[in-house]
Design a protein around this motif. Structure first.
Motif, PDB file in Angstrom:
ATOM      1  N   GLU A 174       0.851  -1.181   0.000  1.00  0.00           N
ATOM      2  CA  GLU A 174       0.000   0.000   0.000  1.00  0.00           C
ATOM      3  C   GLU A 174       0.893   1.240   0.000  1.00  0.00           C
ATOM      4  OE1 GLU A 174      -3.389   0.077  -0.211  1.00  0.00           O
ATOM      5  OE2 GLU A 174      -3.310  -2.091  -0.461  1.00  0.00           O
ATOM      6  N   ALA A 175       0.295   2.402  -0.100  1.00  0.00           N
ATOM      7  CA  ALA A 175       1.061   3.643  -0.206  1.00  0.00           C
ATOM      8  C   ALA A 175       1.966   3.880   1.002  1.00  0.00           C
ATOM      9  CB  ALA A 175       0.124   4.835  -0.386  1.00  0.00           C
ATOM     10  N   ARG A 176       1.488   3.566   2.205  1.00  0.00           N
ATOM     11  CA  ARG A 176       2.252   3.898   3.408  1.00  0.00           C
ATOM     12  C   ARG A 176       2.680   2.694   4.228  1.00  0.00           C
ATOM     13  NH1 ARG A 176      -0.446   9.578   5.318  1.00  0.00           N
ATOM     14  NH2 ARG A 176      -0.406  10.476   3.248  1.00  0.00           N
ATOM     15  N   PHE A 177       2.279   1.515   3.791  1.00  0.00           N
ATOM     16  CA  PHE A 177       2.629   0.309   4.547  1.00  0.00           C
ATOM     17  C   PHE A 177       2.553  -0.917   3.648  1.00  0.00           C
ATOM     18  CE2 PHE A 177      -1.936   0.557   4.703  1.00  0.00           C
ATOM     19  CZ  PHE A 177      -2.376  -0.757   4.697  1.00  0.00           C
ATOM     20  N   ASP A 178       3.166  -1.986   4.130  1.00  0.00           N
ATOM     21  CA  ASP A 178       3.053  -3.296   3.499  1.00  0.00           C
ATOM     22  C   ASP A 178       2.287  -4.200   4.453  1.00  0.00           C
ATOM     23  OD1 ASP A 178       4.617  -2.476   1.329  1.00  0.00           O
ATOM     24  OD2 ASP A 178       6.467  -3.215   2.247  1.00  0.00           O
ATOM     25  N   LEU A 179       1.528  -5.112   3.886  1.00  0.00           N
ATOM     26  CA  LEU A 179       0.770  -6.067   4.690  1.00  0.00           C
ATOM     27  C   LEU A 179       1.347  -7.453   4.457  1.00  0.00           C
ATOM     28  CD1 LEU A 179      -1.750  -6.403   6.558  1.00  0.00           C
ATOM     29  CD2 LEU A 179      -2.956  -7.122   4.493  1.00  0.00           C
ATOM     30  N   PHE A 180       1.688  -8.108   5.546  1.00  0.00           N
ATOM     31  CA  PHE A 180       2.180  -9.474   5.507  1.00  0.00           C
ATOM     32  C   PHE A 180       1.170 -10.367   6.204  1.00  0.00           C
ATOM     33  CE2 PHE A 180       5.836  -6.757   5.253  1.00  0.00           C
ATOM     34  CZ  PHE A 180       6.708  -7.402   4.377  1.00  0.00           C
ATOM     35  N   LEU A 181       0.955 -11.544   5.676  1.00  0.00           N
ATOM     36  CA  LEU A 181       0.116 -12.543   6.322  1.00  0.00           C
ATOM     37  C   LEU A 181       1.033 -13.511   7.045  1.00  0.00           C
ATOM     38  CD1 LEU A 181      -2.414 -13.386   3.465  1.00  0.00           C
ATOM     39  CD2 LEU A 181      -2.540 -11.560   5.176  1.00  0.00           C
ATOM     40  N   VAL A 182       0.633 -13.918   8.230  1.00  0.00           N
ATOM     41  CA  VAL A 182       1.441 -14.858   8.991  1.00  0.00           C
ATOM     42  C   VAL A 182       0.635 -16.093   9.356  1.00  0.00           C
ATOM     43  CG1 VAL A 182       3.020 -13.141   9.948  1.00  0.00           C
ATOM     44  CG2 VAL A 182       0.949 -13.687  11.178  1.00  0.00           C
ATOM     45  N   ASP A 183       1.344 -17.197   9.377  1.00  0.00           N
ATOM     46  CA  ASP A 183       0.776 -18.474   9.805  1.00  0.00           C
ATOM     47  C   ASP A 183       1.386 -18.789  11.157  1.00  0.00           C
ATOM     48  OD1 ASP A 183       0.077 -21.107  10.278  1.00  0.00           O
ATOM     49  OD2 ASP A 183       0.656 -21.824   8.287  1.00  0.00           O
ATOM     50  N   GLY A 184       0.588 -18.759  12.171  1.00  0.00           N
ATOM     51  CA  GLY A 184       1.056 -19.023  13.528  1.00  0.00           C
ATOM     52  C   GLY A 184       0.634 -20.382  14.039  1.00  0.00           C
ATOM     53  N   SER A 185       0.280 -21.288  13.141  1.00  0.00           N
ATOM     54  CA  SER A 185      -0.201 -22.594  13.574  1.00  0.00           C
ATOM     55  C   SER A 185       0.916 -23.502  14.078  1.00  0.00           C
ATOM     56  CB  SER A 185      -0.954 -23.287  12.428  1.00  0.00           C
ATOM     57  OG  SER A 185      -0.087 -23.523  11.332  1.00  0.00           O
ATOM     58  N   GLY A 186       2.153 -23.202  13.700  1.00  0.00           N
ATOM     59  CA  GLY A 186       3.288 -23.993  14.169  1.00  0.00           C
ATOM     60  C   GLY A 186       3.924 -23.357  15.388  1.00  0.00           C
ATOM     61  N   HIS A 187       5.091 -23.825  15.720  1.00  0.00           N
ATOM     62  CA  HIS A 187       5.800 -23.308  16.891  1.00  0.00           C
ATOM     63  C   HIS A 187       6.194 -21.843  16.697  1.00  0.00           C
ATOM     64  CE1 HIS A 187       8.343 -23.252  20.410  1.00  0.00           C
ATOM     65  NE2 HIS A 187       9.358 -22.839  19.679  1.00  0.00           N
ATOM     66  N   CYS A 188       6.604 -21.492  15.490  1.00  0.00           N
ATOM     67  CA  CYS A 188       7.019 -20.126  15.176  1.00  0.00           C
ATOM     68  C   CYS A 188       6.145 -19.553  14.065  1.00  0.00           C
ATOM     69  CB  CYS A 188       8.478 -20.100  14.697  1.00  0.00           C
ATOM     70  SG  CYS A 188       9.658 -20.641  15.934  1.00  0.00           S
ATOM     71  N   TRP A 189       6.006 -18.245  14.060  1.00  0.00           N
ATOM     72  CA  TRP A 189       5.301 -17.590  12.968  1.00  0.00           C
ATOM     73  C   TRP A 189       6.092 -17.739  11.682  1.00  0.00           C
ATOM     74  CZ3 TRP A 189       3.088 -12.073  14.007  1.00  0.00           C
ATOM     75  CH2 TRP A 189       2.051 -12.154  14.930  1.00  0.00           C
ATOM     76  N   THR A 190       5.372 -17.901  10.582  1.00  0.00           N
ATOM     77  CA  THR A 190       5.999 -17.874   9.264  1.00  0.00           C
ATOM     78  C   THR A 190       5.169 -16.964   8.371  1.00  0.00           C
ATOM     79  OG1 THR A 190       4.784 -19.848   8.551  1.00  0.00           O
ATOM     80  CG2 THR A 190       7.004 -20.186   9.418  1.00  0.00           C
ATOM     81  N   ILE A 191       5.829 -16.271   7.466  1.00  0.00           N
ATOM     82  CA  ILE A 191       5.136 -15.434   6.498  1.00  0.00           C
ATOM     83  C   ILE A 191       4.524 -16.346   5.446  1.00  0.00           C
ATOM     84  CG2 ILE A 191       5.412 -13.602   4.769  1.00  0.00           C
ATOM     85  CD1 ILE A 191       5.787 -12.625   7.647  1.00  0.00           C
ATOM     86  N   THR A 192       3.304 -16.071   5.066  1.00  0.00           N
ATOM     87  CA  THR A 192       2.614 -16.877   4.063  1.00  0.00           C
ATOM     88  C   THR A 192       1.966 -15.981   3.022  1.00  0.00           C
ATOM     89  OG1 THR A 192       0.972 -18.620   3.690  1.00  0.00           O
ATOM     90  CG2 THR A 192       0.475 -17.026   5.426  1.00  0.00           C
ATOM     91  N   GLU A 193       1.791 -16.488   1.846  1.00  0.00           N
ATOM     92  CA  GLU A 193       1.050 -15.803   0.786  1.00  0.00           C
ATOM     93  C   GLU A 193      -0.369 -16.350   0.684  1.00  0.00           C
ATOM     94  OE1 GLU A 193       1.891 -13.305  -1.504  1.00  0.00           O
ATOM     95  OE2 GLU A 193       3.593 -12.954  -0.183  1.00  0.00           O
ATOM     96  N   LYS A 194      -0.702 -17.288   1.560  1.00  0.00           N
ATOM     97  CA  LYS A 194      -1.978 -17.999   1.486  1.00  0.00           C
ATOM     98  C   LYS A 194      -2.946 -17.514   2.573  1.00  0.00           C
ATOM     99  CE  LYS A 194       0.424 -22.088  -0.110  1.00  0.00           C
ATOM    100  NZ  LYS A 194       0.771 -23.472   0.217  1.00  0.00           N
ATOM    101  N   PRO A 195      -3.957 -16.756   2.192  1.00  0.00           N
ATOM    102  CA  PRO A 195      -4.927 -16.303   3.194  1.00  0.00           C
ATOM    103  C   PRO A 195      -5.587 -17.463   3.942  1.00  0.00           C
ATOM    104  CG  PRO A 195      -5.219 -15.090   1.164  1.00  0.00           C
ATOM    105  CD  PRO A 195      -4.235 -16.186   0.875  1.00  0.00           C
ATOM    106  N   GLU A 196      -5.732 -18.602   3.287  1.00  0.00           N
ATOM    107  CA  GLU A 196      -6.374 -19.747   3.932  1.00  0.00           C
ATOM    108  C   GLU A 196      -5.508 -20.345   5.048  1.00  0.00           C
ATOM    109  OE1 GLU A 196      -4.306 -21.289   0.204  1.00  0.00           O
ATOM    110  OE2 GLU A 196      -5.563 -19.569   0.670  1.00  0.00           O
ATOM    111  N   SER A 197      -4.222 -20.012   5.078  1.00  0.00           N
ATOM    112  CA  SER A 197      -3.313 -20.485   6.130  1.00  0.00           C
ATOM    113  C   SER A 197      -3.010 -19.416   7.167  1.00  0.00           C
ATOM    114  CB  SER A 197      -1.981 -20.938   5.511  1.00  0.00           C
ATOM    115  OG  SER A 197      -2.180 -21.983   4.604  1.00  0.00           O
ATOM    116  N   ALA A 198      -3.441 -18.199   6.912  1.00  0.00           N
ATOM    117  CA  ALA A 198      -3.068 -17.071   7.762  1.00  0.00           C
ATOM    118  C   ALA A 198      -3.828 -17.073   9.080  1.00  0.00           C
ATOM    119  CB  ALA A 198      -3.292 -15.759   7.029  1.00  0.00           C
ATOM    120  N   THR A 199      -3.099 -16.787  10.139  1.00  0.00           N
ATOM    121  CA  THR A 199      -3.695 -16.644  11.465  1.00  0.00           C
ATOM    122  C   THR A 199      -3.519 -15.230  12.012  1.00  0.00           C
ATOM    123  OG1 THR A 199      -1.673 -17.404  12.533  1.00  0.00           O
ATOM    124  CG2 THR A 199      -3.323 -19.078  12.014  1.00  0.00           C
TER     125      THR A 199
END
Length: 92
Positions: free
Chosen positions: A57-82
């Protein structure tokens, strides 16, 4: 919890309004949390993120994260995002 496209749009709209009003990332994150109970939200600066954002976006970036495991991971999949990371663009 999957993130629907509608929920992602709500997050983007709230964050965009906050940054346009001059709010710091901490206040933007709080506004998103208040409007999205149950969604994990954190904020940072874009310069520290090594991954590509889900959305730019103009003033920020949005990252989706998957927190289902022990550590957060960045994901491109909204269906996996927590949750989301709102990464404010550094001032140039």
């Amino acid at each position: 919890m999957a993130l629907s496209s509608e929920r992602i749009e709500e997050v983007v709209a709230i964050a965009s309004r906050g940054f346009a009003a001059g709010q710091p990332v901490k206040a933007v994150v709080q506004a998103v949390k208040e409007a999205s109970p149950g969604l994990t939200v954190t904020g940072t600066f874009a310069s520290i993120m090594a991954e590509d954002p889900y959305r730019e976006e103009a003033r920020f970036d949005l990252f989706l994260v998957d927190g289902s495991g022990h550590c957060w991971t960045i994901t491109e999949k909204p269906e996996s995002a927590t949750g989301v990371v709102i990464a404010e663009h550094d001032e140039e």
